[in-house]
Every structure is written in structure tokens, then in C-alpha cells.
Design a protein around this motif. Sequence first.
Motif, PDB file in Angstrom:
ATOM      1  N   ASP A 146       0.867  -1.176   0.000  1.00 37.28           N
ATOM      2  CA  ASP A 146       0.000   0.000   0.000  1.00 37.28           C
ATOM      3  C   ASP A 146       0.908   1.231   0.000  1.00 37.28           C
ATOM      4  O   ASP A 146       1.685   1.425   0.937  1.00 37.28           O
ATOM      5  CB  ASP A 146      -0.874  -0.013   1.251  1.00 37.28           C
ATOM      6  CG  ASP A 146      -1.828   1.177   1.282  1.00 37.28           C
ATOM      7  OD1 ASP A 146      -1.674   2.088   0.444  1.00 37.28           O
ATOM      8  OD2 ASP A 146      -2.718   1.172   2.146  1.00 37.28           O
ATOM      9  N   ALA A 181       0.427   4.123   0.760  1.00 33.08           N
ATOM     10  CA  ALA A 181       0.274   4.952   1.957  1.00 33.08           C
ATOM     11  C   ALA A 181       1.202   4.517   3.065  1.00 33.08           C
ATOM     12  O   ALA A 181       1.622   5.314   3.899  1.00 33.08           O
ATOM     13  CB  ALA A 181      -1.175   4.897   2.445  1.00 33.08           C
ATOM     14  N   ASP A 182       1.557   3.211   3.105  1.00 35.16           N
ATOM     15  CA  ASP A 182       2.440   2.704   4.149  1.00 35.16           C
ATOM     16  C   ASP A 182       3.888   3.109   3.928  1.00 35.16           C
ATOM     17  O   ASP A 182       4.743   2.854   4.773  1.00 35.16           O
ATOM     18  CB  ASP A 182       2.354   1.178   4.226  1.00 35.16           C
ATOM     19  CG  ASP A 182       0.995   0.722   4.740  1.00 35.16           C
ATOM     20  OD1 ASP A 182       0.401   1.467   5.530  1.00 35.16           O
ATOM     21  OD2 ASP A 182       0.553  -0.360   4.337  1.00 35.16           O
ATOM     22  N   GLN A 183       4.184   3.716   2.787  1.00 30.54           N
ATOM     23  CA  GLN A 183       5.570   4.050   2.494  1.00 30.54           C
ATOM     24  C   GLN A 183       5.880   5.529   2.711  1.00 30.54           C
ATOM     25  O   GLN A 183       6.957   5.994   2.400  1.00 30.54           O
ATOM     26  CB  GLN A 183       5.885   3.682   1.037  1.00 30.54           C
ATOM     27  CG  GLN A 183       5.668   2.187   0.779  1.00 30.54           C
ATOM     28  CD  GLN A 183       5.898   1.860  -0.669  1.00 30.54           C
ATOM     29  OE1 GLN A 183       7.037   1.859  -1.109  1.00 30.54           O
ATOM     30  NE2 GLN A 183       4.847   1.612  -1.419  1.00 30.54           N
ATOM     31  N   TRP A 184       4.927   6.270   3.251  1.00 33.09           N
ATOM     32  CA  TRP A 184       5.204   7.669   3.587  1.00 33.09           C
ATOM     33  C   TRP A 184       6.010   7.707   4.870  1.00 33.09           C
ATOM     34  O   TRP A 184       5.553   7.254   5.912  1.00 33.09           O
ATOM     35  CB  TRP A 184       3.907   8.440   3.762  1.00 33.09           C
ATOM     36  CG  TRP A 184       3.210   8.731   2.473  1.00 33.09           C
ATOM     37  CD1 TRP A 184       2.298   7.962   1.850  1.00 33.09           C
ATOM     38  CD2 TRP A 184       3.395   9.879   1.655  1.00 33.09           C
ATOM     39  NE1 TRP A 184       1.883   8.550   0.686  1.00 33.09           N
ATOM     40  CE2 TRP A 184       2.545   9.735   0.537  1.00 33.09           C
ATOM     41  CE3 TRP A 184       4.192  11.020   1.754  1.00 33.09           C
ATOM     42  CZ2 TRP A 184       2.474  10.693  -0.469  1.00 33.09           C
ATOM     43  CZ3 TRP A 184       4.118  11.961   0.754  1.00 33.09           C
ATOM     44  CH2 TRP A 184       3.273  11.794  -0.343  1.00 33.09           C
ATOM     45  N   THR A 227      -3.619   5.141  -4.288  1.00 38.86           N
ATOM     46  CA  THR A 227      -4.438   5.120  -3.079  1.00 38.86           C
ATOM     47  C   THR A 227      -5.921   5.101  -3.400  1.00 38.86           C
ATOM     48  O   THR A 227      -6.728   4.735  -2.582  1.00 38.86           O
ATOM     49  CB  THR A 227      -4.142   6.357  -2.219  1.00 38.86           C
ATOM     50  OG1 THR A 227      -4.378   7.523  -2.998  1.00 38.86           O
ATOM     51  CG2 THR A 227      -2.727   6.351  -1.730  1.00 38.86           C
ATOM     52  N   SER A 236       0.394   7.781  11.939  1.00 42.74           N
ATOM     53  CA  SER A 236       0.197   6.763  10.909  1.00 42.74           C
ATOM     54  C   SER A 236       0.140   7.408   9.528  1.00 42.74           C
ATOM     55  O   SER A 236      -0.891   7.970   9.142  1.00 42.74           O
ATOM     56  CB  SER A 236      -1.093   5.980  11.169  1.00 42.74           C
ATOM     57  OG  SER A 236      -1.404   5.147  10.060  1.00 42.74           O
ATOM     58  N   SER A 283      -0.203   6.004   6.738  1.00 41.10           N
ATOM     59  CA  SER A 283      -1.250   5.342   5.969  1.00 41.10           C
ATOM     60  C   SER A 283      -2.601   6.007   6.212  1.00 41.10           C
ATOM     61  O   SER A 283      -3.336   6.324   5.275  1.00 41.10           O
ATOM     62  CB  SER A 283      -1.320   3.862   6.365  1.00 41.10           C
ATOM     63  OG  SER A 283      -2.414   3.221   5.743  1.00 41.10           O
ATOM     64  N   LYS A 284      -2.932   6.244   7.483  1.00 38.05           N
ATOM     65  CA  LYS A 284      -4.212   6.865   7.795  1.00 38.05           C
ATOM     66  C   LYS A 284      -4.254   8.310   7.311  1.00 38.05           C
ATOM     67  O   LYS A 284      -5.286   8.799   6.850  1.00 38.05           O
ATOM     68  CB  LYS A 284      -4.471   6.823   9.304  1.00 38.05           C
ATOM     69  CG  LYS A 284      -4.797   5.428   9.829  1.00 38.05           C
ATOM     70  CD  LYS A 284      -5.069   5.453  11.320  1.00 38.05           C
ATOM     71  CE  LYS A 284      -5.402   4.048  11.829  1.00 38.05           C
ATOM     72  NZ  LYS A 284      -5.645   4.030  13.292  1.00 38.05           N
ATOM     73  N   LYS A 335      -5.025   8.469   3.588  1.00 38.45           N
ATOM     74  CA  LYS A 335      -6.439   8.152   3.347  1.00 38.45           C
ATOM     75  C   LYS A 335      -7.349   9.295   3.782  1.00 38.45           C
ATOM     76  O   LYS A 335      -8.341   9.604   3.120  1.00 38.45           O
ATOM     77  CB  LYS A 335      -6.807   6.869   4.093  1.00 38.45           C
ATOM     78  CG  LYS A 335      -6.125   5.619   3.530  1.00 38.45           C
ATOM     79  CD  LYS A 335      -6.410   4.407   4.397  1.00 38.45           C
ATOM     80  CE  LYS A 335      -5.665   3.183   3.859  1.00 38.45           C
ATOM     81  NZ  LYS A 335      -5.847   1.994   4.749  1.00 38.45           N
TER      82      LYS A 335
END
Length: 577
Positions: A13, A15-18, A63, A346, A348-349, A352
Amino acid sequence: MDAQGRGRAEDIDPADQWVLNPDTGEYELRLTPSGPQSEAAGPRAAGSGAARGRTAKASAPATAPGRAVPGPRRRRGAPEEPPPGGRGRRRPAKKRSTGKKVLMWTGVTMAIVVLGAAAGGYLYLEHLNDNIQSVADDGASTGGFQKDKAINILLIGTDKRTGDGNEGYGDSGSVGHADTTILLHVSKDRSNATALSIPRDLIVDIPDCPTTQEDGTKKVIPGSTGVRFNTSLGQDDRTPSCTMRTVTELTGVTPDNFMVADFNAVKTLTSAVGGVEVCLAKDIDDPDSHLKLAAGTHNIEGEQALAFVRTRHSVGFGGDLSRIQIQQQFLSALMRKLKSNDTLTSPSKMVKLAEAGTKALTVDSKLDSIGKLKDLGLELGKLNTKNLTFTTVPVVDNPAEKVKATVVLQEQPAAEVFSMIQNDVSFTEVKQQQKKEAAAVAARLQGTKSDPSDVRVRILNGGAVSGSAGKELLYLQTEAGVTKSENAGNAPAEVAKTTLEYAPDQADQARALADILGLSGAAMKPGQSVTNSQGLPTMTLTLGKDFKGAGVKLNATSGKAPEGVEKSTADKVQCAK
């Protein structure tokens, strides 16, 4: 990314790489540190608009469908990110920069979360601007919020059934009424805020509304007298600017900006943060809203969260006022979740939320970019949730109806609530304000009081509505027993707030009159007396622009809501009954 997905780029995902670049203080998209994809994510040219909008060249999915993942942004003038293997040569992380990013995001969520939409704070990437829709304010606002003044944002939730997944909600023929409306007031010193809910079934007068149409033409939509507040939007082609004018007419407060969201906002934002925790004092099974939950605490998101904020028949007295209370509880819970470390730390959050919030939001033309939302967020980020009060416009059942369907203002407490917002007064006890007010009250309000019949005062109009001095005189003489009073005409100059000037030997009289009028210690001005028409020493009461009518108390700086007005603060968990 869990252990099972590690090394498989197609399962990652984005988003998990930010991750936070400690050298620049910015969050950047970091792809896998080895292999062809790492090379494809090479350095970006600082300051280039094309580079900022370009997506990272990787096989990882976007995303959102049809929406590219933004590449890393670098602060202007900052060094390039060192290549893999050079991490040991980095400077120590700059904690201050990280703190600023968290503050920025927290503030933005405070601005928008009241309707379930968030701007993305430190992730204010340029591509998010394309998500934001704006409509004209038609001159109904102050022209936009200002950093050195109190802020008033009008937040509107509509019942319009637009967007995927909304077919089963609301009125299928609705043009999008003002179904949920909150006037969010944030104090000038940013120490406190009030979120004032306006019932959709409140009977109001809607003024004439100059309105920009979808084709760009302008027309004046005629006003209506004695209609539901929610018809200030959608009905007869009214736009949010007309709701803004109606709020000004009702409360005396002109909003700086407005924000509008639909059903999707609640669903997408709660899902983005992994749900919010709410509490029920009893079992609920509401076939209308499709909410079925047992008593106790629950983590809700998506469709279930929307059902929660729409339920009304199973809580309280089963009407719209009961639904307002459950919505206020939900919004408090969502704000706590958005400000929690679980969310703020987070990436990822946050990605989103940035996407979901900007897609769910329609704003006025003075607030139509991520940059402007970020500036607003920085102002609101200074607020502590314990000093954010949720309350509702005081109302009573419409006495003209046999079958109760609408409500009308409860005049005196409503006037006091509006006065508190107009005068930038907190509904909560802010320590700094308490100390300042306590000193004034102790010195001027405590002590013996004269009998009203012994109070001698002349009344000047210093900015109130024409005729106010005469009406207040009539009230004092016929209802308050202050018979030694007279109308002295207009004051030499207009004043913002009502004041009472008195000589030291008139302190007993001043305290008696302050008690009758609801004057604060700050409104009492020790000075000197003047001579009235009979040649006797008298005090001077100057009615300012804050004067709201004969007999309406002006105790706007007490730090307490009028008696009987329900309120709650955003930092506390309350169970819906």
C-alpha cells in the motif's frame, strides 16, 4: 506492511511508504530500497511544478482508483535525500519540524471534522486541490477568516443523495437541504471554541439571497417568512451562501467561511481512521436508520457510523433534537480519534484522510485550496478539545402546532447564547480568562446592593438599534422597579459593548443595576457621576452594539451558559440515552 507482504511490490500500500525525512521535516514516499523500483523513484527537482505533480514510477497501486500517488516533496533549499546506504551521515532529527506538522494536521481536522471532512494538514499536496469543490459566497461572508480575529465557520451537512452508496439514504427527491448545521466559533485568542447546532426544523425568516447560479449568472432569490431553517439550502435554488445569510439574520454572527459535506463524509472518514468509539446507554434497533447496537461502547465506521448519526427514533425523545445530541457525541469521538497519536503517527491513515476529506468537501470561494485550509488549520490547531463546547440553539415546541413538528426560539436564553458568541465568550472555564474576570468581579460586583427604587441612572444609546434606550427605560421603570431612570438620547460615539459608569459612592447602586441587567464586572466603569434633569447625581448606562433588547441580560462574560442550556465538551465520552 506486514511480514508476509514484505518484498512484494504489488502488495504494498503506497500509503504505508510515507516516511518522515528528518533533514527536511517533510513526509515523503519511500519505495523499496533495492531493485529497479528504487531507481525509478529517483531524485526530484525542487521547485518544479511538474515534478511536484508527477507520480512515482512504481508498480504499487494508487491510493484511490484513477488517482495517482504523489511523489515526494522537498522543502525549498533543503538538501536532496541521501541515497540508500548513506543514512548514517544524516543530521539528528529536527523535533520542532515534526511538531509543526502534527500541529498543522490537528488544526485542519478541528476545522473540518465537525462535518466529517479533513484537509490533510501536513500532507497538503497539490493534487488534493483538484478534489476540492467550491461555490461562491455571494458576499454573504466576512470575506474569509483572519489570523488576528475570532473565527466563525458555518458547517453544513446536506441530505442530498449523491455519490455511490448513498441511494438508500434521505429523501430521494431532496435537492440537498441544510440537514445538519453547526456554527463553529473559535475565540480570538484560540483558547476556546463553541460548536452551536442549529435545528433543521427551527422556524426562521430567510432573507433575500443574491445567488450565483451554476451557469455563472446571478439572481436574487426572494426570502421566506416563518419557514424551516433547512430550506435555506436547496429550496428554490438556494446555495450555501443563503444559509450563511440566514444564520447571520438568526444569530447576529456573520460567518467567515462555510464548508458543506454529504453522507459520504461520515462513511469515508471513519473508515480512514479505523473507526471511532461511541457509547450507548441502552440497546438500539432502529429500522429507519438501520442501526442495531447493544448497550455499551462500540467502534463504528462506514455504513454503521452513518446509521449512528442518522438515528433519532431510538434515542432521547425520538426527534431531531435527540439526533443532534447523538451527532455531537459522535463528532466529539471523531475529533478525539483524529487528534490521537494512533492517527497522527500513521502515514497510511493520513494519506487516506487527505483523500477522503478533500473529496467529501465543498467550500466557499474564499477557502478553495489546500493552502488556505492549512492556514485555517494552523489557527485551529492551538485549541484544546476540553475547551471546545457543543451546544444547541435554545428552542421550544412551536405553540402554533397541535401536532408538534417544528420548533421556535426560546427567546431569552437564545439571545444570551448568541450574545456569548458575538462577544467571543467561552462556554467553558478557561483559566486565563477566569483569572482576569475574577479580579474584575471581585472588585466591582461583590458587596451590598441598593434597592432598585434607589437606583438613579440615565440611559444613552451608543450603537444599539434605534429606540433601544426608550425600550430599556420602559423595562426598568415598569418591570425592574428602577423608577429613577431617564432617557438621555444618543451617546457622543458608538461603542461595541454596553457599559455602566458610576462614582465611588454609587457602587451600591451600580451593583444593583448590574444584577438586574446582567452586566459583567468588565462592563462596570468606576468613574464619576453626572447630573440628571433634576440636578441630582446619576450613573450613566450606555447601550452598545451588544445590546439585544429590553430585559435581555448582558451577562456574556460569566464563562457559563444560560441556565437550562445543554452543553458538552469534546474531550469527554458521553453515552447516548
